[in-house]
Every structure is written in structure tokens, then in C-alpha cells.
Design a protein around this motif. Structure first.
Motif: not given
Length: 278
Positions: A9, A11-13, A29, A31, A65
Motif C-alpha cells: 500500500i 499513501d504519500r500523504q 498513491d 491505496l 498505518y
């Protein structure tokens, strides 16, 4: 049903991935919800998240996460193969903390992005040996030119459960060679190594691969290791470069269509459930 032992996975945020800037089409991304939609359609029932080489300071954040994703209603995620740095002095403490966390099922340090001598360093070897007789596995992600060094690591740690990712990254696009073919045989002679049937479409012609182009590599790996020492993985989202999850699952079924129900079940899920009890 399929047990996917190799989901990434991105998720660059939420996390930092230093390598992504040079990763071309993967620099985006990817996800869980995007994966899960196709995974449920393909009959995937259990998933292990594979570390994505986040910035070292974010390794624990990545595990947490993914843990939160696993807590969602209906989540397929059952645990993580966490990132680690066995070449560093802090590994022993990290291992102890991880052993107290049942969500962590094993570790990986991608060796083909590290210095070539990493797996030969005494500290690295001794830290991997600390996994002996624990429930933790260690995934090996290596290229054929590294086989000699990594085989020596495996021999140094005969009581560690090693998982050989992606059929050891075969040179499918360039054609079968003796280095890869003989290397698979050598790894299979070590009873503490299990091969992962995953990732192979990334090493062929991404736009024009076929089941027949993958067959020699998958069949050689399974024939060498036997049905009791193979597991399956999607390598999503890397598999999207060659068409996506659904074509890879379809190829898997085609490649094993002549096998017995018991053999398919071992590859699809039974061996993974034995190695990583839920």
C-alpha cells in the motif's frame, strides 16, 4: 481462495517513500480500497502487507498505518511483513518489540537496493540469526547476481524461515539463463527456504506477456521447491504495470490448471496459513 502474501500500500500523504521519485509509473498513491475492490472479485480472502521501503524513521508508522486498515470492517489484512535494518545495532531491540506484537509476522530488507556486501556483513548475519526459532520469517528480495552471498546467509541461519520473493526475480525478458535456473535449485536445497510465486510479470514484456512466457519460470520454481514450500503473492501495485491484479490471478489459475486440488490449495493458501498463523 487465495492468501495474498505480498500487498504493497502506498499513501504519500501518510508516509514517506524516498525511492518513489525515481519509480516512474509507480510514483502515485496505491491505496487499500483500490486493491480490495479487485481482490474481493478475484477470491482473495487473506492478505499480508509487505513493507514498501519507507523512510527508516517511518518504519513503525507504516506498521501502525496498516494496522488501522486491518481494523476496518471487512478488511482482508491479517498482518505485516515489516521493514527492518539488520545492518544496524538497533535491530535486536526492534526484534524484541516486534515479537511482542502479533500483527508483525516477519521482516524484509530489500537487498538489491542495498550495498552489495550487506548480506555478508557480520552484524547483518548475526541479527538475522536472531530470528532462529522465533515466529518471524525473513523475505529475501534479491537479483541473481547476489545469489552466492544470499545463499551463504541462508546457510549461516539454518533455523530461520526465509521466503524467496518473486521466484528470485528471473530474467524473463532476456530469456532463461543458467545463473537463475541453477540458483533456484540451490535455494530449494535449503529446507528453511520457501519460494513465493509472485512478481514475475514485472520481469517480462509488460505489455505482451503471456501465460506461456511465465510458465517455464513458475514451473521450474515449483518443481524445485515442491508444493509444500511455495506461497502466492500479488505484488500489487507492481503487477498493475503488467495489466493488474485480475490478469495475474487468471494467469495463476491457468498455470496451475493441470495440478491437483490439494496442490493448488497448498500454493493458494494452506502453506501461507501454516507459516503465518492468523
Amino acid at each position: 481462495m487465495l492468501f495474498d502474501t505480498h500487498l504493497h500500500i502506498v499513501d504519500r500523504q501518510a508516509l514517506d517513500y524516498p525511492w518513489l521519485s525515481g519509480a516512474g509509473d509507480l510514483n502515485q498513491d496505491n491505496l487499500y480500497d483500490d486493491y480490495a475492490r479487485d481482490a474481493l472479485r478475484c477470491g482473495i480472502s487473506n492478505v499480508l502487507h509487505m513493507e514498501v521501503d519507507v523512510a527508516p524513521a517511518r518504519i513503525d508508522d507504516e506498521t501502525n498505518y496498516v494496522r488501522e486498515i486491518s481494523r476496518r470492517a471487512g478488511s482482508l489484512v491479517r498482518g505485516v511483513i515489516a521493514a527492518c535494518r539488520p545492518e544496524e545495532n538497533g535491530f535486536a531491540d526492534y526484534l524484541e518489540r516486534s515479537l511482542a506484537d502479533p500483527f508483525v509476522k516477519g521482516f524484509r530488507r530489500v537487498l538489491h537496493v542495498a550495498a552489495d556486501d550487506t548480506a555478508a556483513r557480520p552484524l547483518f548475519r548475526e541479527n538475522i540469526r536472531r530470528l532462529s526459532a522465533t515466529r518471524m520469517s525473513f523475505d529475501l528480495c534479491v537479483f541473481p547476481y547476489q545469489f552466492e552471498t544470499v545463499l551463504a546467509l541462508v546457510d549461516h541461519c539454518p533455523d530461520v524461515c526465509f521466503i524467496l520473493d518473486h521466484c528470485a526475480n528471473p530474467p524473463i525478458k532476456d530469456g532463461m539463463d543458467d545463473v537463475w535456473r541453477n540458483g533456484i535449485v540451490e535455494f530449494s536445497r535449503r529446507p528453511n527456504v520457501t519460494a513465493k510465486i509472485s512478481g514475475v510479470i514485472a520481469y517480462g514484456d509488460l505489455e505482451n506477456w503471456s501465460v506461456d512466457s511465465l510458465r517455464p519460470y513458475v514451473e521450474h520454481t515449483i518443481e524445485s521447491f515442491g508444493w509444500d514450500r511455495v506461497v502466492w503473492g500479488s505484488d500489487w501495485p507492481v503487477c498493475t504495470l503488467g495489466g493488474g491484479l485480475t490478469p495475474w490471478v487468471a494467469a495463476t489459475h491457468a498455470l496451475t490448471s493441470g495440478c491437483s486440488a490439494e496442490e493448488r490449495d497448498k500454493l493458494y493458501q494452506a502453506n501461507a496459513k501454516r507459516i503465518w498463523p492468523m
